[in-house]
Design an enzyme around this catalytic site. Structure first.
Site, short mmCIF file in Angstrom:
data_model
loop_
_atom_site.label_atom_id
_atom_site.label_comp_id
_atom_site.label_asym_id
_atom_site.label_seq_id
_atom_site.Cartn_x
_atom_site.Cartn_y
_atom_site.Cartn_z
N ASP A 47 -5.75 -13.29 0.32
CA ASP A 47 -6.24 -11.97 0.72
C ASP A 47 -7.77 -12.02 0.86
O ASP A 47 -8.47 -11.07 0.56
CB ASP A 47 -5.83 -10.89 -0.29
CG ASP A 47 -5.96 -9.48 0.27
OD1 ASP A 47 -5.91 -9.33 1.51
OD2 ASP A 47 -6.12 -8.54 -0.52
N HIS A 98 0.86 -1.19 0.00
CA HIS A 98 0.00 0.00 0.00
C HIS A 98 0.89 1.24 0.00
O HIS A 98 0.80 2.10 0.87
CB HIS A 98 -0.93 -0.02 1.20
CG HIS A 98 -2.02 -1.04 1.08
ND1 HIS A 98 -3.21 -0.80 0.42
CD2 HIS A 98 -2.10 -2.33 1.52
CE1 HIS A 98 -3.97 -1.89 0.47
NE2 HIS A 98 -3.31 -2.83 1.13
#
Length: 524
Positions: free
Chosen positions: A387, A228
């Site tokens: 995920d 991220h």
């Protein structure tokens, strides 16, 4: 499962090797201790043969699959805590018991960015846990809050934080007791020195204070993962030099590959000499949690996309294809004066080790060609993850499903979006399917694909002597796969959670999970 002398032999089967090959060989386990055995050594020391022999009809006996990034499953979200510890523990138990149907025997529950006050409690509840007929919970993975606003994906922007005090900021957020040195943390759990404990933190190196915190976190036995983030190659490489050893869901929530600054993705092709000498002080690189709109001919388009990502304009696009990047940056090299190799095949000194990297291989988060490119560049570092979100369930139908904070998911096959946007919000793919997809996408063998969901994640976490392997002494966490990679049975420390299969013969009493996923019973 029981055996009169504790010895069980799997025969007529294929065993994955650590080089990715599959060989025909028997596997011995001790079902009393729940460990893999060296068959020859055991026979000559104990002068006994296994009391139980299980013919697997030519199927594959693999180490159990490991998922080191999973946000929830079977209706339970690891990130949601309403103050009821017992209910939270029951949710963990439910996931651990049910996920074995997908071949997963170990997982690292992952929590996304959330309210700061909740971290100490939730992370404490996510200490290592194991139980009968269930997968092992290895510890926790905190994805955020020290991540980049521009690449936040489904993370709430109001909860993102800088780390102005370096590692002390980490302690204030996660709780000092949760970041103790590894030995103290494990002994505080249950006093069992054999307990496998894992802690992973996903952070963006360009966020204020993160790079300073990396070295101390690594000393505490914490795996730092780059994710991220919009950091440049220089900053990403500096983070690896400081101890970061993983990349969170490669290609997603990061700048896309550019030939002048390949950013985080470029670490897969890093030269051991150049990468180790990259300056961490590229003047064009972001150094705090804020970011600016690049001054490029397409800055207006980028500005609109940034506004969309912040909820101020058009709906957010998928983080998998998000182009909110810093402009191309030329690496700043310093002190590259080492001798070059003169002879073919001669090994150069390797001062820089490329990090492991995660891939969500659902065919949605990353194009199959991208998966193949990454694997071709650095096969030894590849780790398959799901995920997955709380609605992971092989039986769940497509449609709209509740998430959290009033938001809802839209499930379309293996696609999962936030309602009202086309922002990918994790996945619903199972890890066994990722293994099958990976073999098809890359052209690698099934044994090589299995390695990316077993040995490679174990090596990344430093637990390859206990998990992800068939080495003598390792935990007997096993999954039986047919030759197309479909789960037939799952064994956790020699306890069986089994799906009936006509080629699998065993006349002992065991816990059974039938082929249709979910019908439980007993077999004698």
């Amino acid at each position: 499962m029981t055996s009169s002398n504790g010895l069980v032999c799997f025969t007529n089967c294929l065993l994955p090797q650590e080089d990715g090959s599959l060989i025909e060989k028997d596997l011995w386990i001790d079902d009393r201790r729940g460990v893999v055995l060296d068959s020859q050594r055991t026979f000559f020391l104990r002068k006994e043969r296994p009391a139980r022999v299980i013919d697997l009809g030519g199927n594959i006996v693999s180490p159990g699959l490991m998922d080191i990034q999973i946000n929830g499953a079977y209706g339970f979200d690891f990130s949601v805590y309403d103050g009821d510890e017992e209910a939270y523990r029951q949710g963990l138990k439910t996931v651990a018991e049910k996920i074995v149907e997908t071949g997963v025997t170990s997982l690292v529950p992952t929590i996304i960015t959330q309210q700061q006050s909740l971290y100490p409690t939730i992370l404490n509840l996510l200490r290592p846990l194991s139980g009968p007929n269930s997968a092992n919970l290895l510890g926790w993975h905190a994805e955020g809050p020290f991540i980049q606003l521009a690449k936040r994906g489904a993370h709430l922007p109001e909860f993102l934080l800088p780390a102005p005090e370096g590692f002390q900021s980490f302690e204030k957020v996660y709780g000092t007791e949760n970041l103790a040195v590894t030995e103290d943390w494990l002994m505080a759990n249950d006093g069992d020195s054999d307990t496998v404990g894992v802690r992973i933190i996903t952070a963006a190196p360009e966020v204020e204070g993160v790079r300073v915190a990396v070295k101390e976190a690594v000393k505490r036995g914490i795996v730092i993962s780059i994710g991220h983030s919009i950091c440049s190659t220089d900053i990403a490489a500096a983070a690896v030099v400081n101890g970061a050893r993983l990349i969170t869901h490669l290609f997603n929530a990061m700048p896309q590959l550019h030939h002048r600054d390949p950013s985080i993705i470029g670490l897969l092709g890093a030269s051991p000499h150049l990468a180790s000498n990259l300056s961490p002080k590229s003047p064009a690189s972001p150094t705090s949690a804020s970011f600016t709109i690049p001054r490029t001919p397409s800055s207006n388009a980028l500005a609109n996309r940034i506004k969309g990502a912040l909820g101020e304009g058009p709906k957010a696009t998928s983080e998998a294809f998000d182009e909110l990047t810093t402009p191309p940056q030329t690496p700043v090299l310093a002190g590259v004066d080492s001798d070059l190799q003169l002879k073919k095949g001669e090994k150069a000194e390797m001062p820089f080790e490329r990090p492991f990297y995660e891939l969500i291989v659902d065919g949605i988060h990353s194009h199959p060609n991208s998966v193949r490119l990454a694997y071709s560049a650095f096969p030894e570092g590849c780790i398959l993850i799901t995920d997955a979100m709380k609605i992971l369930d092989p039986h769940l139908r497509d449609g709209i499903h509740e998430w959290r904070d009033g938001k809802r998911f839209v499930k379309e096959g293996d696609k999962l979006y936030l309602e009202g946007t086309d922002t990918l919000a994790g996945s619903v793919v199972t890890l066994d399917k990722c293994v099958r997809n990976f073999s098809r996408f890359t052209g690698c063998s099934l044994g090589e694909a299995i390695k990316c969901a077993t040995l490679n994640p174990a090596r990344c976490l430093g637990i390859e002597n206990k998990k992800g392997t068939l080495r003598p002494g390792a935990d007997a966490d096993l999954v039986v796969l047919d030759r197309k990679g479909y789960v037939q049975s799952t064994w956790v420390k020699a306890m069986s959670n089994m799906r009936m299969d006509s080629s699998t013969t065993c006349n002992i009493c065991m816990y059974v999970l039938f082929c249709d996923y979910g019908v439980q019973g007993r077999m004698h």
